[in-house]
Write a protein that holds these residues in place. Sequence first.
Motif, mmCIF file in Angstrom:
data_model
loop_
_atom_site.group_PDB
_atom_site.id
_atom_site.type_symbol
_atom_site.label_atom_id
_atom_site.label_comp_id
_atom_site.label_asym_id
_atom_site.label_seq_id
_atom_site.Cartn_x
_atom_site.Cartn_y
_atom_site.Cartn_z
ATOM 1 N N THR A 1 7.193 50.812 17.012
ATOM 2 C CA THR A 1 6.669 50.952 18.373
ATOM 3 C C THR A 1 7.156 52.261 18.997
ATOM 4 O O THR A 1 8.163 52.831 18.592
ATOM 5 C CB THR A 1 7.076 49.754 19.264
ATOM 6 N N SER B 1 -5.659 52.002 22.046
ATOM 7 C CA SER B 1 -4.389 51.317 21.802
ATOM 8 C C SER B 1 -3.235 51.844 22.655
ATOM 9 O O SER B 1 -2.291 51.119 22.913
ATOM 10 C CB SER B 1 -4.016 51.467 20.339
ATOM 11 N N THR C 1 -0.371 49.066 21.909
ATOM 12 C CA THR C 1 -0.385 48.601 20.509
ATOM 13 C C THR C 1 -0.453 49.768 19.525
ATOM 14 O O THR C 1 -0.844 49.594 18.387
ATOM 15 C CB THR C 1 -1.590 47.661 20.252
ATOM 16 N N ALA D 1 -4.856 40.831 26.130
ATOM 17 C CA ALA D 1 -3.442 41.147 25.889
ATOM 18 C C ALA D 1 -2.538 40.772 27.060
ATOM 19 O O ALA D 1 -1.323 40.735 26.911
ATOM 20 C CB ALA D 1 -3.294 42.631 25.575
ATOM 21 N N LYS E 1 0.733 41.968 20.848
ATOM 22 C CA LYS E 1 1.174 43.338 20.565
ATOM 23 C C LYS E 1 1.921 43.384 19.223
ATOM 24 O O LYS E 1 1.652 44.224 18.369
ATOM 25 C CB LYS E 1 2.094 43.760 21.708
ATOM 26 N N SER F 1 -7.828 44.495 16.338
ATOM 27 C CA SER F 1 -7.543 44.060 17.716
ATOM 28 C C SER F 1 -8.669 43.152 18.206
ATOM 29 O O SER F 1 -8.431 42.125 18.846
ATOM 30 C CB SER F 1 -7.443 45.257 18.664
#
Length: 1131
Positions: A82, A151, A156, A304, A311, A339
Amino acid sequence: MAGSPEAAEEAEQGPEPPAGGAVRRGKRATPTAAASQPAKLSRAELYKPPTSEELTQLKETEDLFHSSLLRLQIEELLKEVTLKEKKKKKIDAFLHEINSLLSAIPETLETELTDQAWLSEDVKVPFLQVPFHVKGRFRFMPPAELKVVGSYLLGTSVRPDINVDIAVTMPREIFQDKDNLNQRYHRKRALYLSHIAQHLSKEKLFGSVKFAYMNSNHLKPILLLRPQGKDEKIVTVRLHACLNSDLFKPSRFYPSKNNVRTAWFMEQSSPKEGTTEPPTPHYNNSILCDTVMLSHLHFLSNAATDFPGMKDGLALLKVWLNQRQLSKGLGCFSGFLVSMLVAYLLMKRKIVKMMSGYQVLRSALQFLSTTDLSVTGISLAKDADPSLPVLDDFHQAFEVVFVDPSGLVNLCADMTASKYHQVQFEAKRSMEILDDRMVDGFQVLLMTPKPMLRTFDHVFHLKHVSKLQGTCKKMQLLNELMDRGGNYVAAALPFVVSLLARGLSQRAQLVAHSLPQIPEWPIDAEPPKHKDVGPLTFGLLFVPEFAASILEKGPQADHPEALEFRTFWGEKSELRRFQDGSICEAVVWEASTACQKRLIPEQIIRHLLKLHADIPESSICYTGALLESVIRTGKEAGGTGEEAMVSVVCSYDDLSRKLWNLKELPLTVTAVQGVHPALRYTDVFPPIPMKPIYSFHNRSKHFLLPSEEKPCPAYITPLKIVCHMEGSGQWPQDKGAIKRIKAAFHLQLAELLQQQHQLVCRPAVTHTDVYKDGYIFRLQVAYHREPLILKEVVTPEGMLKYQDTEESRQLELETLHLPYLTSSLHGLQQQHPVFGSTSRLAKRWISAQLLSDSISEECVDLLVAFLFLHPAPFTPPSSPQVGFLRFLNLLATFDWKNNPLIVNLNTGLTDSDCTEIKNKFVAARARLPVMFLATPKDQWSSMWTRERPSAQILQRLVLLALESLRALEEQLMDPLSDQDVKMVFRPPLDFYDVLIHLNPNQIPRLLESVDRPVKSVSRGVVKNSSAMNILFPVVDYDPVQLYLQELRNAFDDLALFFYDKHGGEVIAVLWKPLSFQPQPFKVSNMRGRKVTTLNNELVCVPNVEAILEDFEILGEGLVKSVEARTEKWTI
């Protein structure tokens, strides 16, 4: 790619896992002093009951993860991929500056679309304008709206490739009424981006301004912006030009509508009378994608919100797709698509917002593995508007169907059915792995890359994709070409793959292709052509039972399907009568040896592509079996030795029956067990039936001796067999007496085999050699209590106790463990027909690296067996080459220091056994061998690696495997290079200090060398398997091995000696560094040394000149020359 590019997940890539598989060891921020101290808790806090959150977490760990370790590994991986806050701030600042620059770009005057003189010379339009003439006018006006999509906003994005997508909405004033036709919209879009590029390229803010195709789709160029200086690697901002959703009527773009006119595309002046225009679904889809970018963003952000697991789950799914090379290129399974899939599962209540990332991963994989979107598509559109196209309309236009929330866009428009089936296959395999307690699911699914070469049994390349233009003509794909904007690769690929899948339907469970990818290019360069995708690669995964069948049986001659069968196979199809009396169409492929049968798929592919796709054979580079040439036997193009091995085993079976039924033996034979590698199908060069030529030898009574004048006779290997005799009270209890009894049995066996079966035998004290069917079998009698008697030790107090001695260990190895291993691996060969050939390739490579004396054959056989018994994340190999590549990968990436390699032969170990082995291994690591192999019958001692390899040799092996794998994969994946795969079998010699060159005439196995000699000398034997009364040939005579033995005995303390036993012409010598340190002058230190003075003291140092002379004297007649390569000895 279908589906709005908005979601940048497309080009994102998961972390490249480092070799060894552990999560990246980057520099960690040093924790503050306070953080590194454990917090002091009061007694009450220590013992307070867990909160409900902690309870659910513990429950989940127990139910879902096989171990708490998996949870920790996943958390660590998520931290790794991340985006960090500090980087986010830099990216946000960069985006603000881009925003202000884009708003300030000046307008231009209106011109014809074809008049592009207003663009400066430094910018080329990023679009293949073929045909060039098109109606319409264009002017540039600043964007109506700028919006970050994809994203990055959803949080994400996955490192290392962080992409931020900006939707640049073009103002409606620049469009005219019929811009949906004939690529007018696409060309305006490209011109719009060109003008932006021209202005931004002058700014100091950017390190680079480049064009790229969105997912390698030629209709959709995008502009890539990267920051200046050291931040260039942080982010790529991608500008997508798009339009308002209400500009065109959606009904114009239904999958059945046409928006590209044939007359315009073919450059005819007027359309032909009465022709109907074909639908252009892919073209329509590419325009629709640009209208729904913002709505997709809203849709995903709704999914989300309040769903932290989404995520994490998406990050894991993206890493999973990247490791399988599925997430980049035309028709990829992009991050955006995954997604949308998770959002679909949420909408269908297959997942709920309570779920953790790991549960999202599992649910998505479960859905993919059980749903075939190429048969039953899915849609995100909620209310059924009757005017919208239905799923069947999409299925007629596209191979894979996944409709977006607007009900208009197919997100999988560019994906081929074959690519989806590959995703489905991978998902199925992954679910099996996650449910298997014996496998480390995290390591295998998320940390192991699956390149095509190691995943598929056979791989072949279409070298020149331009040949697909001929395919489009042959298959009459004009409509598809118009639909794809002239991209013949995208038009022909689905048809070529389905053609191959039909031809290989019985043999292959999967026919996959690489995704066409076009790299980005500078704005002043012409846009890449269709052929710039480079070679296309195809992978085949076989069904082992049918892959090598030589018959393709068709329908009966009088059935209507017979005509279709004949058309499909062309002149190869013929009528044949079968045993059941039926007369059917059939295709019979020519192949006599196992190695040719494995290549029948190549014959099928070459034949079908030539017949139906007009692709010449010279354009196909089939790399399925290039490596097998190094284990070919003999000069003629025979097989790779499988047949020779089978005939050895048949002869052995016959001999063991004869031994069981021998009459007049004082004790019966209770078991006959083979221990030679040829009897478990893993002998690199299996023995060939031989009969000696007498004139080449000197005679002595009943046997022959090598002649000094002639070249050394061919090497005849004795095939060792253990004969277990029944127990009896008559056996003595003294080890010396047992040896004498065994010698008497050897004499008796020879006599009885001669009398009862007329076999020529030659008895010796420790064994009897039998000549049968042209092979030499070496019988060795065993008595089951002998190892126990050898363990007896009498203590000084007169007590009798048992302890392992070197002698007892060796005997147990030969008479118990080796026969068990041989029979287990013999069984493995029956299940996996390429096990033997894979093992032989591995041993040939180790020998070619001059290391065959440093690692035992049994150890290599077990390493290869591991690949077949524990193939995850792959399927068990069905070709020797893929097995060998995985062997190199195993050697190079397995963590030998911290893990035991558990080879679960005959599934003799349970889950708890494996855990116990691992725990004991960790506790006793320092005392165990550097390479630790555990099997069901040998869980603690790793007997096959106890003495060798040493730590230095293992390190060298790992390095060589890594380099060989890299070089091989590079060669096999580049069909345009010279594919000399033997390169990795030629060892680097510059690493050694001395090279001893040998005389080829005295090397008995010269024909086994990697580069065979052009002229070969006769070795005094002829092939013959029926000779009976002969003089006994020279057995197990290899002068080089005898010479090596002498060298090692004499100079073991000074040097290491390396040699390729399969016909190597050079012995490489490495000095031991410690032996070159001056030693005090003593008589006991004088072997191979000379006296010299150092600091006024007498010391002795190695006398290198004399040692090199000794090398020559010891090997007189065998040694051609001794070449000293280094000056290490000048102290």
